[in-house]
Design an enzyme around this catalytic site. Structure first.
Site, mmCIF file in Angstrom:
data_model
loop_
_atom_site.group_PDB
_atom_site.id
_atom_site.type_symbol
_atom_site.label_atom_id
_atom_site.label_comp_id
_atom_site.label_asym_id
_atom_site.label_seq_id
_atom_site.Cartn_x
_atom_site.Cartn_y
_atom_site.Cartn_z
ATOM 1 C CG ASP A 97 -11.954 30.950 -35.955
ATOM 2 O OD1 ASP A 97 -11.623 30.877 -37.151
ATOM 3 O OD2 ASP A 97 -11.611 30.127 -35.092
ATOM 4 N N GLY A 129 -11.739 26.845 -36.339
ATOM 5 C CA GLY A 129 -12.853 27.170 -37.228
ATOM 6 C C GLY A 129 -12.510 27.372 -38.684
ATOM 7 C CG LEU A 130 -10.161 30.408 -41.839
ATOM 8 C CD1 LEU A 130 -11.456 30.752 -42.567
ATOM 9 C CD2 LEU A 130 -9.258 31.620 -41.758
ATOM 10 C CG ASP A 166 -2.087 -1.035 0.990
ATOM 11 O OD1 ASP A 166 -2.207 -1.563 -0.122
ATOM 12 O OD2 ASP A 166 -2.830 -1.309 1.948
#
Lengths: 541, 429
Positions: free
Chosen positions: A287, A422-423, A36
């Site tokens: 955009d 975007g573009l 552990d």
């Protein structure tokens, strides 16, 4: 028994370690076998901490099980006190320690240490990490702040006139997803509102700080999974109200400011007017048009999943098609959030179930944990990480909060970048027949990893989910789909296959799936161009 | 030019015993479950199902850093409250989990049920479960079991436990078989191939490796089998092999030019390879190894090194660093010391070196900080805290995950220690 390839949360004692490690002078003695101790390296490696977590493991072995494990515990607790001289001590057992039933609470009490010793009962076979953190923090608060509780029937004295309102900031822990930076972001907000911070806890707090939690006017709970329980108790003990809104996203941050201002009796107009987030403008800029109704799948802890769903739908104009959490304790909140979006929440801790849901929904973006990152990678879908479980990359060197207005900026960038910008996406769509500049070429910002799915994304290895093409020839592609639990072999006419390729790749998987579902239900084979457009009209996308 | 390496004759066990500091306290080591990390990559059609707790699953996922893999060939059957309370029959639950798993991964040919601390403590009988499931899924899938629990095993002992479980299932050598050589312990495939070529050059062609890369290709064993260990942590496997009649060839472990030469020499002697043939086979790669070491020797010569216990590889590595790179050994810690298997390496350590077995991590940290070594070898839980105190560290885990055995890897092994020192020297922040 539960089969798990991966798990979203660790055991409850890891939650307790996150509280102890966040604090400055609390030591945790854990009755546990040697294995552990792995948990230490989560803090030293994943979070890159320069100190070991303040945890002493008793390290019992099989040969100890016959007799002296109780003695081993007492020696470990005694030695840990002598060596570390903590201001308070947590004692408890890990999953194996729990099975040997040694009663760490009683054993520690018998030592008579001159500091508060707080026993933790963390049932490992029922509960998980966040619950363990919440319970540990609650027990600490109750034990250390309890003696300062208001006598029954008394009311908090009013603040002296001119004295600023004071609040506690609760819930940030070690190994938390951006907790370090969120605390700073929220402190900044509060400072701008003229609200004083009484105590931040458990993050960098000492036992003495916990003892004076009652001196604040109200509590700000950053992560209800962790601090919700303690805040409820503080409300009962000290009459402190709780700020319920978690300021992740622009809308939530505005709500948070308004709520704090109301409780603190200050005017928030100036702070709200002087908003520093670029998200609202970036989201409105032309955009971002391509973000409209992008289909997103959200999965994470409840706090981050709920916040992400709100940001996605209200602030980025996405369409949330799936929302879920592994936080069963907060399933109700997530169900409500999903209901507001007209969805049924996915509440599960089974990674394979999340994978199946994601494959079924075919989203265009996944907002999830490190596990969903893998699911998305397999399915060929972009992904951003919004929630724990944490990974070394969730502890960036730079200031990178999720909360407040700066957090909203961070979120805009980190969610939108995995999508085509975007573009760039627009041009790829316009020139998709160009031999060099086509959708198969991918986008430059995705670097070497960019490999848009050529056909349908690779199916997950769920045997009944989907099956890969079974008899692909040059002329026709046959596909086996499941309709009403029966496999049906469908084929695609060559011209329909060509037509499908004209559909932009980021919706092509969905189009293929819808068309096959449509054809399968109607027994249409081969699928023709007509079928493709009939299906398109049917599903109305 | 460095002097040619001389191989000291291998002494019998028990001589030249250096003082050993034995400690009992908190240990900062992995448990045997983590052996799955390399075993599941080595035996390519095997699957490892841990029968344990959420802690076991969490360990494998986060500490072992497996999230880099798309999907690992291991999973956890998490024991729940209802299994403990007797509300569900744990055996029936386990059968259902195995069924689901094999349906999802039909390519699996060998399934290991791996015991953990909780399954040991509640005495879940995995050997019976393996028998039951083995009958059910035969002949497609062979089902075996072993314990990787932290109350029984540390880190690399998981490999020992796994191979121990495999040995009784190995086919028997046919009667009257000629002597064969078995190389025991997980090696990278490339290293395996290098050794195979070296043995072939010596005329030893009946060579097999345990474990094999596929479940169906596991080697035969019998009284004609001579075996060489590649790892110092295979004590139980060795015992099981000897139960099958095999004979161990005593040798230092194949780390560094010297260790690899002596290790190969043990096989050559056992198979009656002429000196000239042996020399012809090893001369070129040994020279390459010597050359590869020179570069790191400049960085490492005279530097003081401190080993925390981790993988049981510490003693052969310390021998390599002291003899071939002229480093000074401050303390060499090991979780467990198998005196017989390590006799040859122990005999080659410099006189008076401080060995420690087991661990009390706080006390050992005190000693380390007081000694202020140039480089400290430790597990991941200690590395950053020691770096933060100005010490240079080497993560021990790379010594297990990186191919380090054999001539061609000697330079890489040295480089693992040189790199942290070079990095610290290069940084000006």
């Amino acid at each position: 028994m539960q089969l798990t390839v991966w798990t979203y949360e660790g055991p409850p004692h890891v939650g307790a370690m996150r509280i102890a490690t966040a604090m400055t002078d609390v030591h945790y003695v854990l009755h546990a076998p040697q294995g552990d101790t792995y948990a230490d390296l989560l803090f030293t490696m994943i979070e890159r901490r320069g100190q070991r977590p303040p945890v002493t493991y008793t390290t019992f072995q099989a040969r100890d099980l016959g007799g002296d494990t109780a003695d081993l515990f007492q020696r470990a607790a005694h030695d840990a006190y002598e060596r570390f001289k903590p201001a308070a001590m947590l004692v408890g057992a890990s999953c194996t320690g729990e099975l040997i039933q040694d009663d760490p609470a009683g054993l520690a009490r018998a030592l008579g240490l001159p500091i508060p010793v707080i026993p933790l009962e963390l049932p490992s076979y029922q509960r998980k990490e966040n619950w363990g953190a919440a319970e540990t923090f609650y027990q600490l608060v109750r034990t250390l702040a309890g003696p300062h509780m208001l006598p029954p029937g008394t009311v908090r004295p009013a603040r002296a006139p001119g004295e600023p309102a004071r609040c506690n900031i609760l819930g940030a822990t070690a190994l938390g997803f951006r907790h370090r930076d969120d605390v700073r972001a929220v402190k900044d907000l509060l400072a701008r509102l003229g609200v004083a911070v009484n105590v931040v806890a458990p993050w960098q707090a000492g036992a003495a700080d916990i003892a004076r939690l009652g001196q604040a006017d109200f509590n700000v709970v950053l992560y209800p999974e962790i601090a919700g329980l303690a805040a409820q108790w503080l409300k009962r003990a000290f009459g402190q109200p709780t700020i319920a809104t978690v300021p992740i996203g622009v809308g939530a941050t505005r709500d948070f400011i308004t709520e704090v201002a109301r409780l603190a009796g200050v005017d928030a107009t100036a702070v709200l007017a002087d908003e520093t987030s670029r998200l609202p403008w970036y989201s409105r800029s032309v955009d971002s048009t391509y973000l409209t109704a992008k289909r997103v799948f959200v999965f994470g802890d409840a706090t981050h999943a709920i916040a992400a769903a709100r940001i996605a739908s209200e602030e980025l104009g996405f369409k949330v098609v799936g929302l879920g959490t592994y936080s069963r304790e907060r399933a109700r909140d997530v169900r409500e959030a999903a209901g507001r979006l007209g969805l049924e929440a996915l509440i599960t801790e089974d990674y394979l179930e999340v994978e199946a849901a994601c494959a079924e929904l075919q989203p265009e973006l996944v907002l999830g944990t490190q596990m969903e990152r893998h699911i998305a990678k397999r399915l060929g879908i972009p992904c951003a990480v919004i929630s724990a479980p944490v990974h070394v990359q969730d502890f960036p060197a730079r200031y990178s909060p999720q909360m407040g207005f700066e957090g909203a900026n961070v979120i805009f960038d980190s969610w939108v970048h995995p999508l085509m910008m975007g573009l760039e996406e627009h041009l790829l769509g316009m020139f998709r027949d160009d031999f060099e500049f086509n959708d198969g070429a991918g986008s430059s910002h995705l670097g070497h990893g960019a490999k848009p799915p050529a056909g349908r994304p690779a199916p997950p290895s769920e045997p009944v989910e989907t099956a890969p093409a079974v008899a692909a020839t040059d002329a026709e592609v046959a596909v086996e789909v499941m309709v009403a639990d029966r496999p049906i072999v469908l084929s695609w006419a060559p011209d329909a296959e060509l037509e499908l390729k004209k559909i932009p790749f980021f919706v092509r998987g969905k189009a293929r799936r819808n068309t096959e579902k449509f054809a399968g239900e109607r027994g249409i084979s081969p699928i023709t161009v007509e079928t493709l457009y009939d299906a398109k009209a049917h599903f109305g996308r | 030019m460095n002097a040619p390496l001389l191989v000291t004759p291998v002494p019998a066990s028990g001589c030249a015993a250096p003082p050993i500091l034995r400690e009992r306290g908190q240990r900062e080591v992995f448990c045997g479950l983590t052996g799955i990390m390399w075993l599941h990559r080595k035996i390519q059609d095997a699957f490892f199902l841990i029968v344990g707790s959420r802690t076991c699953a969490h360990l494998m996922q986060s500490a072992a850093g497996v999230m880099i893999f798309a999907e690992p060939r291991f999973a956890t059957a998490i024991i729940e409250e209802k299994d403990l309370a007797g509300l569900a029959d744990a055996n029936a639950e386990l059968d259902a989990v195995v069924e689901r798993l094999l349906a999802r991964r039909p390519e699996i040919r060998m399934l290991f049920l791996v015991g953990s601390c909780p399954s040991e403590v509640i005495k879940l009988d995995l050997s019976r479960a393996a028998l039951r499931l083995g009958q059910r899924f035969a002949p497609q899938v062979r089902v075996l079991n072993y314990s990787g629990s932290g109350i029984e095993t540390t880190f690399t002992q998981g490999e020992d436990a796994c191979l121990t479980a495999l040995v009784p299932t190995l086919p028997a050598e046919p009667a009257g078989a000629a002597a064969s050589l078995l190389i025991v312990g997980v090696l990278a495939d490339a290293v395996e191939d290098q050794f195979r070529r070296l043995f072939a050059a010596m005329g030893i062609t009946r060579v097999a490796f345990l474990p094999a890369r596929r479940a169906a290709d596991m080697p035969a064993v019998g009284p004609q089998t001579r075996y060489l260990l590649v790892q110092p942590f295979l004590g139980e496997t060795a015992r099981e092999l000897e139960n099958r009649g095999a004979t161990r060839l005593a040798a230092p472990f194949p780390l560094g030019a010297e260790g690899t030469t002596a290790w190969l020499r043990a096989a050559a002697d056992a198979f009656g390879v002429a000196d000239a043939v042996f020399e012809a086979a090893v001369a070129a790669p040994r020279e390459r190894a010597d050359k590869a070491l020179q570069h790191s020797r400049r960085a490492l010569r005279g530097r003081r090194i401190f080993f925390f216990p981790d993988s049981q590889l510490e003693i052969p590595i310390a021998r390599f660093l002291a003899r071939e790179l002229e480093m000074e050994l401050v303390e060499v810690g090991t979780p467990y010391l198998h005196k017989e298997h390590l006799a040859a390496d122990l005999a080659l350590l410099p006189a008076g070196v401080q060995l420690s077995e087991g661990q009390d991590v706080d006390r050992q940290l005190d000693r380390c900080l007081a000694a202020a070594p140039d480089i400290t070898v430790c597990g991941l839980g200690l590395a950053n805290p020691l770096e933060a105190r100005g010490l240079t560290t080497k993560w021990a885990i790379e010594l297990v995950f990186t191919p380090i055995q054999g001539f061609e890897q000697a330079g890489d092994l040295a480089e693992l220690f040189a790199r942290p020192l070079n990095r610290r020297a290069a940084l000006e922040v």
